[in-house]
Design a protein around this motif. Sequence first.
Motif, PDB file in Angstrom:
ATOM      1  N   LEU A 150      12.127   0.342 -16.675  1.00 49.14           N
ATOM      2  CA  LEU A 150      10.997   1.307 -17.240  1.00 49.14           C
ATOM      3  C   LEU A 150      11.058   2.236 -16.331  1.00 49.14           C
ATOM      4  CD1 LEU A 150      10.012  -1.237 -20.196  1.00 49.14           C
ATOM      5  CD2 LEU A 150      12.407   0.517 -19.918  1.00 49.14           C
ATOM      6  N   ASP A 151       9.645   2.268 -15.916  1.00 50.78           N
ATOM      7  CA  ASP A 151       9.214   3.229 -14.924  1.00 50.78           C
ATOM      8  C   ASP A 151      10.101   3.817 -13.899  1.00 50.78           C
ATOM      9  OD1 ASP A 151       6.828   2.223 -15.669  1.00 50.78           O
ATOM     10  OD2 ASP A 151       6.661   1.029 -13.922  1.00 50.78           O
ATOM     11  N   ASP A 154      12.296   5.778 -16.038  1.00 53.55           N
ATOM     12  CA  ASP A 154      11.175   7.388 -16.620  1.00 53.55           C
ATOM     13  C   ASP A 154      10.845   8.557 -15.765  1.00 53.55           C
ATOM     14  OD1 ASP A 154       9.816   8.052 -18.849  1.00 53.55           O
ATOM     15  OD2 ASP A 154       8.033   8.028 -17.615  1.00 53.55           O
ATOM     16  N   ARG A 194       5.917   3.018 -25.062  1.00 58.86           N
ATOM     17  CA  ARG A 194       5.014   3.762 -24.654  1.00 58.86           C
ATOM     18  C   ARG A 194       5.979   4.866 -23.436  1.00 58.86           C
ATOM     19  NH1 ARG A 194       1.069  -0.347 -23.970  1.00 58.86           N
ATOM     20  NH2 ARG A 194       1.348  -1.260 -26.370  1.00 58.86           N
ATOM     21  N   TYR A 195       7.337   4.707 -23.778  1.00 60.58           N
ATOM     22  CA  TYR A 195       7.908   5.581 -23.158  1.00 60.58           C
ATOM     23  C   TYR A 195       8.775   6.972 -23.605  1.00 60.58           C
ATOM     24  CZ  TYR A 195       6.916   2.361 -19.087  1.00 60.58           C
ATOM     25  OH  TYR A 195       6.783   1.631 -18.859  1.00 60.58           O
ATOM     26  N   ARG A 197       9.859   9.957 -23.081  1.00 57.78           N
ATOM     27  CA  ARG A 197      10.884  10.016 -22.431  1.00 57.78           C
ATOM     28  C   ARG A 197      11.944  10.232 -22.589  1.00 57.78           C
ATOM     29  NH1 ARG A 197      10.796  11.199 -17.624  1.00 57.78           N
ATOM     30  NH2 ARG A 197      12.314  13.039 -17.676  1.00 57.78           N
TER      31      ARG A 197
END
Length: 453
Positions: A150-151, A154, A194-195, A197
Amino acid sequence: MDIVARPRILVVGAGFAGVECVRRLERKLGPDEAELALVTPSSYQLYLPLLPQVASGVLTPQSIAVSLRRSRRHRTRIIPGGAIGIDLKAKVCVVRKITDEIVNEPYDRLVLAPGSVTRTFDIPGLQEHARGMKTLAEATYIRDHVISQLDLADASLDEAERAARLQFVVVGGGYAGTETAACLQRLTHNAVKRYPRLDARLIKWHLIDIAPKLMPELGDKLGRSSLEIMRRRGIEVSLGVSIAKAGPDEVTFTDGRVIPTRTLIWTAGVAASPLIATLGAETVKGRLAVTSDMNLPGHEGVFALGDAAAVPDEAKGVDGAVCPPTAQHALRQGRHVADNVIASLRGRPTTPYVHKDLGLVVDLGGLDAVSKPLGVELKGVPALIAARGYHWSALRTNVAKVRVATNWALNAVAGDDFVRTGFLSRVPATLKDFEYTDAYLSPEQIREQVGGR
């Protein structure tokens, strides 16, 4: 005055079967009746059925690792290492300690409960690119890995890379695979909020299995309910399908589909520990063939149980039926083998193992669950209560029970912070990195090691 040496009982493996056997031996044998030793590389018993909840962050790793040094009665000598060979004639177990020192451990009674390893097939790229769910380290790593996808998605400006990082493939439609896919899908579903984008619609979970049904042991009705739950949550379930090959950034299914992904999780069954192959004894589908009292034929005083043994299932009354490799059977086999070991020491007859299956429980995360305790089919909240109640009661120590209950309560109230620890973030951690299946000795090496002691 001559001192008579006490018989030495050696237990190999600290899973459900081995630990339960040791605990019963400690309780029922007097200190002067026998010496007890347990061979295990880790000084804890792992509560394997809850690994998916560690991977998804519902439980902390230490909550399902029950310390042997906290709970044991200090009578059993823990040998920190793994059994890599056994000489049945000489009655010696060869152990490689965690220091890499190889030692010979003689025994008078041997209990083989080395458990199992992940079953793999000769699929190109599988060992190099798939991740397993058999150990605490693997579950912890998978959580880090999924959150890191996920990071990285993103942070990426490449739309194709972003989409690939947000696709996840789980192979294996049994309990482990289904629970893993369900729990991790819930993790990503909650984390993506929480993301801002990231487009949540890009997150896709695939669960595939070569079998025609999902968790067939549950029966048709609950199997269909499980399938409906998974698909309702957006998990694409493909049955009658496996993988043809795996690469670093894509997986090819046997039906021809190519899925761009950086995450392949393999949970397609287990195989008996490679230690079993060093014995040169008869096996049944890789598991050691034993009698109904779990004795190794032709070797008095050698018992085998759990995932590594094909224990006849006397309760079914069907010729050739063997007990499935479940925690439920392993626990009860451990107690029964301990009683048979004690009987053999005291000159009494051993007894056959008979246990009627009590049912199955499957926790799919959140309020989703399906269970079949004592043949009663449940789903939803009643099934969740049955599943968590069973797992909680099966934990051996009060400390573990408090930790798990606290984790469940805290997660229900506060949710997850989706923090990754960076565990092995710069190091490959795939199937070949966690299970050392090439560490065992050949029969010739065993004879040389034992003969030179």
